[in-house]
Write an enzyme that holds these catalytic residues in place. Structure first.
Site, PDB file in Angstrom:
ATOM      1  N   SER A   1      55.728  40.464  16.853  1.00 42.63           N
ATOM      2  CA  SER A   1      57.049  40.075  17.360  1.00 42.63           C
ATOM      3  C   SER A   1      58.127  40.963  16.769  1.00 42.63           C
ATOM      4  O   SER A   1      57.997  41.452  15.635  1.00 42.63           O
ATOM      5  CB  SER A   1      57.298  38.624  16.947  1.00 42.63           C
ATOM      6  OG  SER A   1      58.647  38.297  17.117  1.00 42.63           O
TER       7      SER A   1
ATOM      8  N   LYS B   1      53.735  36.652  11.224  1.00 35.75           N
ATOM      9  CA  LYS B   1      53.515  37.882  11.991  1.00 35.75           C
ATOM     10  C   LYS B   1      53.415  39.081  11.038  1.00 35.75           C
ATOM     11  O   LYS B   1      52.542  39.943  11.168  1.00 35.75           O
ATOM     12  CB  LYS B   1      54.643  38.094  13.006  1.00 35.75           C
ATOM     13  CG  LYS B   1      54.705  37.030  14.102  1.00 35.75           C
ATOM     14  CD  LYS B   1      53.435  37.014  14.932  1.00 35.75           C
ATOM     15  CE  LYS B   1      53.437  35.951  16.021  1.00 35.75           C
ATOM     16  NZ  LYS B   1      52.128  35.738  16.626  1.00 35.75           N
TER      17      LYS B   1
ATOM     18  N   ASN C   1      49.419  23.846  22.763  1.00 32.42           N
ATOM     19  CA  ASN C   1      50.748  24.057  23.368  1.00 32.42           C
ATOM     20  C   ASN C   1      50.590  24.545  24.805  1.00 32.42           C
ATOM     21  O   ASN C   1      51.371  25.376  25.274  1.00 32.42           O
ATOM     22  CB  ASN C   1      51.529  25.087  22.534  1.00 32.42           C
ATOM     23  CG  ASN C   1      52.999  25.119  22.889  1.00 32.42           C
ATOM     24  OD1 ASN C   1      53.615  24.077  23.117  1.00 32.42           O
ATOM     25  ND2 ASN C   1      53.574  26.305  22.978  1.00 32.42           N
TER      26      ASN C   1
ATOM     27  N   ASN D   1      42.839  25.702  22.253  1.00 35.10           N
ATOM     28  CA  ASN D   1      42.708  24.271  21.914  1.00 35.10           C
ATOM     29  C   ASN D   1      43.759  23.439  22.653  1.00 35.10           C
ATOM     30  O   ASN D   1      43.885  22.255  22.386  1.00 35.10           O
ATOM     31  CB  ASN D   1      42.780  24.049  20.392  1.00 35.10           C
ATOM     32  CG  ASN D   1      44.114  24.521  19.815  1.00 35.10           C
ATOM     33  OD1 ASN D   1      45.015  24.914  20.555  1.00 35.10           O
ATOM     34  ND2 ASN D   1      44.244  24.473  18.505  1.00 35.10           N
TER      35      ASN D   1
ATOM     36  N   LEU E   1      66.314  30.647  25.037  1.00 36.72           N
ATOM     37  CA  LEU E   1      67.428  30.623  25.984  1.00 36.72           C
ATOM     38  C   LEU E   1      67.004  30.420  27.438  1.00 36.72           C
ATOM     39  O   LEU E   1      67.520  29.543  28.132  1.00 36.72           O
ATOM     40  CB  LEU E   1      68.210  31.942  25.851  1.00 36.72           C
ATOM     41  CG  LEU E   1      69.375  32.082  26.832  1.00 36.72           C
ATOM     42  CD1 LEU E   1      70.445  31.042  26.552  1.00 36.72           C
ATOM     43  CD2 LEU E   1      69.957  33.488  26.777  1.00 36.72           C
TER      44      LEU E   1
ATOM     45  N   GLY F   1      70.526  31.937  11.103  1.00 40.35           N
ATOM     46  CA  GLY F   1      69.487  32.966  11.127  1.00 40.35           C
ATOM     47  C   GLY F   1      69.559  33.898  12.330  1.00 40.35           C
ATOM     48  O   GLY F   1      68.843  34.892  12.380  1.00 40.35           O
TER      49      GLY F   1
ATOM     50  N   TYR G   1      57.579  31.511  10.433  1.00 35.50           N
ATOM     51  CA  TYR G   1      56.946  32.057  11.637  1.00 35.50           C
ATOM     52  C   TYR G   1      56.946  33.584  11.564  1.00 35.50           C
ATOM     53  O   TYR G   1      55.905  34.234  11.771  1.00 35.50           O
ATOM     54  CB  TYR G   1      57.680  31.582  12.903  1.00 35.50           C
ATOM     55  CG  TYR G   1      57.287  32.366  14.134  1.00 35.50           C
ATOM     56  CD1 TYR G   1      56.029  32.195  14.710  1.00 35.50           C
ATOM     57  CD2 TYR G   1      58.148  33.306  14.707  1.00 35.50           C
ATOM     58  CE1 TYR G   1      55.648  32.926  15.828  1.00 35.50           C
ATOM     59  CE2 TYR G   1      57.775  34.033  15.827  1.00 35.50           C
ATOM     60  CZ  TYR G   1      56.528  33.844  16.380  1.00 35.50           C
ATOM     61  OH  TYR G   1      56.141  34.580  17.477  1.00 35.50           O
TER      62      TYR G   1
HETATM   63  P1  NAD Z   1      52.116  29.778  23.894  1.00 32.85           P
HETATM   64  O1  NAD Z   1      52.338  28.669  22.928  1.00 32.85           O
HETATM   65  O2  NAD Z   1      52.416  29.536  25.323  1.00 32.85           O
HETATM   66  O3  NAD Z   1      50.622  30.324  23.764  1.00 32.85           O
HETATM   67  C1  NAD Z   1      49.875  30.211  22.581  1.00 32.85           C
HETATM   68  C2  NAD Z   1      48.548  29.583  22.937  1.00 32.85           C
HETATM   69  O4  NAD Z   1      47.729  29.509  21.778  1.00 32.85           O
HETATM   70  C3  NAD Z   1      48.685  28.149  23.467  1.00 32.85           C
HETATM   71  O5  NAD Z   1      47.931  28.017  24.645  1.00 32.85           O
HETATM   72  C4  NAD Z   1      48.115  27.280  22.347  1.00 32.85           C
HETATM   73  O6  NAD Z   1      47.528  26.091  22.831  1.00 32.85           O
HETATM   74  C5  NAD Z   1      47.102  28.234  21.746  1.00 32.85           C
HETATM   75  N1  NAD Z   1      46.748  27.995  20.339  1.00 32.85           N
HETATM   76  C6  NAD Z   1      47.561  27.848  19.276  1.00 32.85           C
HETATM   77  N2  NAD Z   1      46.833  27.710  18.148  1.00 32.85           N
HETATM   78  C7  NAD Z   1      45.518  27.778  18.514  1.00 32.85           C
HETATM   79  C8  NAD Z   1      44.292  27.724  17.813  1.00 32.85           C
HETATM   80  N3  NAD Z   1      44.242  27.571  16.500  1.00 32.85           N
HETATM   81  N4  NAD Z   1      43.146  27.840  18.522  1.00 32.85           N
HETATM   82  C9  NAD Z   1      43.158  27.997  19.872  1.00 32.85           C
HETATM   83  N5  NAD Z   1      44.299  28.061  20.584  1.00 32.85           N
HETATM   84  C10 NAD Z   1      45.463  27.961  19.914  1.00 32.85           C
HETATM   85  O7  NAD Z   1      52.970  31.024  23.344  1.00 32.85           O
HETATM   86  P2  NAD Z   1      53.348  32.411  24.034  1.00 32.85           P
HETATM   87  O8  NAD Z   1      54.831  32.435  24.208  1.00 32.85           O
HETATM   88  O9  NAD Z   1      52.481  32.704  25.177  1.00 32.85           O
HETATM   89  O10 NAD Z   1      53.025  33.387  22.820  1.00 32.85           O
HETATM   90  C11 NAD Z   1      51.763  33.993  22.651  1.00 32.85           C
HETATM   91  C12 NAD Z   1      51.779  34.774  21.355  1.00 32.85           C
HETATM   92  O11 NAD Z   1      52.843  35.720  21.392  1.00 32.85           O
HETATM   93  C13 NAD Z   1      52.017  33.920  20.110  1.00 32.85           C
HETATM   94  O12 NAD Z   1      51.228  34.427  19.056  1.00 32.85           O
HETATM   95  C14 NAD Z   1      53.483  34.130  19.827  1.00 32.85           C
HETATM   96  O13 NAD Z   1      53.791  33.947  18.466  1.00 32.85           O
HETATM   97  C15 NAD Z   1      53.670  35.573  20.252  1.00 32.85           C
HETATM   98  N6  NAD Z   1      55.053  35.901  20.616  1.00 32.85           N
HETATM   99  C16 NAD Z   1      55.708  35.148  21.563  1.00 32.85           C
HETATM  100  C17 NAD Z   1      57.033  35.448  21.874  1.00 32.85           C
HETATM  101  C18 NAD Z   1      57.797  34.607  22.867  1.00 32.85           C
HETATM  102  O14 NAD Z   1      59.016  34.668  22.889  1.00 32.85           O
HETATM  103  N7  NAD Z   1      57.154  33.828  23.737  1.00 32.85           N
HETATM  104  C19 NAD Z   1      57.668  36.525  21.250  1.00 32.85           C
HETATM  105  C20 NAD Z   1      56.964  37.279  20.304  1.00 32.85           C
HETATM  106  C21 NAD Z   1      55.653  36.958  20.005  1.00 32.85           C
HETATM  107  N1  UDP Z   2      70.662  30.810  22.591  1.00 35.65           N
HETATM  108  C1  UDP Z   2      71.717  29.986  22.947  1.00 35.65           C
HETATM  109  N2  UDP Z   2      71.430  28.697  23.309  1.00 35.65           N
HETATM  110  C2  UDP Z   2      70.174  28.197  23.347  1.00 35.65           C
HETATM  111  C3  UDP Z   2      69.098  29.045  22.997  1.00 35.65           C
HETATM  112  C4  UDP Z   2      69.379  30.342  22.608  1.00 35.65           C
HETATM  113  O1  UDP Z   2      72.867  30.410  22.925  1.00 35.65           O
HETATM  114  O2  UDP Z   2      70.000  27.007  23.677  1.00 35.65           O
HETATM  115  C5  UDP Z   2      70.929  32.207  22.211  1.00 35.65           C
HETATM  116  C6  UDP Z   2      70.493  32.597  20.808  1.00 35.65           C
HETATM  117  O3  UDP Z   2      71.537  32.314  19.883  1.00 35.65           O
HETATM  118  C7  UDP Z   2      70.207  34.096  20.960  1.00 35.65           C
HETATM  119  C8  UDP Z   2      69.719  34.216  22.393  1.00 35.65           C
HETATM  120  O4  UDP Z   2      70.176  33.036  23.076  1.00 35.65           O
HETATM  121  O5  UDP Z   2      71.415  34.841  20.846  1.00 35.65           O
HETATM  122  C9  UDP Z   2      68.192  34.283  22.509  1.00 35.65           C
HETATM  123  O6  UDP Z   2      67.633  33.183  21.802  1.00 35.65           O
HETATM  124  P1  UDP Z   2      66.071  32.881  21.848  1.00 35.65           P
HETATM  125  O7  UDP Z   2      65.834  31.702  20.954  1.00 35.65           O
HETATM  126  O8  UDP Z   2      65.634  32.781  23.254  1.00 35.65           O
HETATM  127  O9  UDP Z   2      65.411  34.200  21.248  1.00 35.65           O
HETATM  128  P2  UDP Z   2      65.498  34.825  19.766  1.00 35.65           P
HETATM  129  O10 UDP Z   2      66.809  34.433  19.152  1.00 35.65           O
HETATM  130  O11 UDP Z   2      64.336  34.270  19.045  1.00 35.65           O
HETATM  131  O12 UDP Z   2      65.426  36.288  19.984  1.00 35.65           O
END
Ligand code: NAD
Ligand code: UDP
Length: 336
Positions: free
Chosen positions: A124, A152, A35, A32, A199, A293, A148
């Site tokens: 995640s 998951k 993001n 959709n 980060l 957190g 969030y």
């Molecule tokens: P992203 O936001 O780039 O991708 C998510 C996509 O889903 C986007 O394109 C958004 O428009 C779409 N979307 C959201 N809700 C929707 C809906 N109801 N219908 C259709 N489309 C929808 O995020 P990403 O970083 O690519 O992450 C992808 C997945 O991986 C997510 O579920 C996220 O929670 C998970 N994840 C991401 C990370 C990370 O650090 N990036 C880490 C662990 C898990």
């Molecule tokens: N972090 C930071 N400054 C920022 C963003 C993140 O120092 O502007 C640190 C954060 O405290 C963590 C690490 O970078 O130790 C990774 O953070 P991120 O949010 O990317 O991932 P997550 O904490 O969700 O694993």
């Protein structure tokens, strides 16, 4: 037969699409664009020379999912769609529970109606009980500290229960650690809207001049230099992990949770220093207070992924920093 990719225009999904299409798989997308931008899909097409059919729509819309599955002979689903900003999930928990849970329930229900049995789910590392010792292993206890994370956790449970009730289902819960970097072409990458929470995009946006400086959240953690340690993983390695999971799901039944990480932890200062060195560009930073957190350290035991999926991360910290900067410097404003 094709693979349905929900949230297909997103950061991780777009890299996964490139990997799958290059392997000769065919894929169909629903997004959709909440993001993301359709431009990401145009670039995937440009990179691979392959068509991707994309439906603009909501992954919570079960009837639309059923139609997509029928129209495209869908064999398996990779479910990326979801909201992912931890801070926003604390402010707007219902928005997160509604979107992230509804989409999974609608998807499982549509899969049941269409006889689709293979599901790869984006989970995640945030599901691990925060006070446990690292490295995190898949059999360790779970527990979250923000909505969030709970989405998951709950999605994993919903998928497990669905699979218990339907022995034909084959589900892989991929627990990602910290995906960073971009495709080496610099054509696709992470494009956060607003001020980045994570980060690596913050470092990149500081280096390119969009942000004045990075604030390092605390330097009094119990780590080698006092800054937080995480398991950073190149997004192209993560994409390959999905291709391996799709293959695995084709020949196994039941549910497996699998970490996708490198098993190596780097601190915030390690990341900043590596980025500056590899790209020969300064990143201004200040030390600020801890972010509520945050854990001292989080990294994976990735041995199950190697054992079951034959997957192992191969790209280095230098690759992550170089490719992340290549994307950011070529696209200072992302896809806009
Ligand atoms: P992203 O936001 O780039 O991708 C998510 C996509 O889903 C986007 O394109 C958004 O428009 C779409 N979307 C959201 N809700 C929707 C809906 N109801 N219908 C259709 N489309 C929808 O995020 P990403 O970083 O690519 O992450 C992808 C997945 O991986 C997510 O579920 C996220 O929670 C998970 N994840 C991401 C990370 C990370 O650090 N990036 C880490 C662990 C898990
Ligand atoms: N972090 C930071 N400054 C920022 C963003 C993140 O120092 O502007 C640190 C954060 O405290 C963590 C690490 O970078 O130790 C990774 O953070 P991120 O949010 O990317 O991932 P997550 O904490 O969700 O694993």
């Amino acid at each position: 037969m094709s693979i349905l990719v929900t949230g297909g225009a997103g950061y991780i999904a777009s890299h996964t699409l490139v990997n799958l299409l290059e392997k000769g798989e065919s894929a169909v997308v629903i997004d959709n664009y909440d993001n993301s931008s359709p431009e990401a899909l145009r670039r995937v097409k440009q990179l691979t020379g392959k068509e991707i059919k994309a439906y603009e729509g909501d992954a919570c819309d079960e009837e639309l999912l059923v139609r997509i599955m029928h129209e495209n002979a869908v064999e398996s689903v990779i479910h990326f769609a979801g909201h992912k900003a931890v801070g926003e999930s604390v402010q707007k928990p219902l928005k997160y529970y509604r979107n992230n849970l509804d989409s999974t329930i609608s998807l499982l229900s549509a899969m049941k109606r269409c006889g689709v049995t293979q599901l790869i789910f984006s989970s995640s590392a945030t599901v691990y009980y925060p006070e446990d010792e690292v490295p995190f292993r898949e059999d360790m206890r779970l527990g979250c500290i923000n909505p969030y994370g709970w989405t998951k956790f709950m999605n994993e449970q919903i998928i497990r229960d669905a699979a218990k009730a339907d022995p034909d289902l084959s589900c892989v819960l991929l627990r990602y650690f910290n995906p960073v970097g971009a495709h080496p072409s610099g054509m696709i990458g992470e494009d956060p809207s607003g001020i980045p929470n994570n980060l690596m995009p913050y470092i990149c946006q500081t280096a390119v001049g969009l942000r004045d400086h990075l604030t390092i959240f605390g330097n009094d953690y119990n780590t080698h230099d006092g800054t937080g340690v995480r398991d950073y993983l190149h997004v192209c390695d993560l994409a390959e992990g999905h291709a391996c999971a799709v293959r695995y799901a084709r020949s196994h039944k039941g549910v497996e949770a699998i970490n996708l990480g490198t098993g190596v932890g780097y601190s915030v200062l390690d990341m900043v220093n590596a980025f500056q060195k590899v790209n020969n560009i300064p990143v201004k930073y200040v030390i600020g207070p801890r972010r509520p957190g945050d854990l001292d350290a989080s990294y994976a035991d990735p041995s199950k992924a190697e054992r079951l999926l034959g997957w192992k991360a191969t790209r280095t910290l230098e690759d992550m920093c170089r490719d992340g900067w290549n994307w950011q410097s070529k696209n200072p404003k992302g896809y806009r």
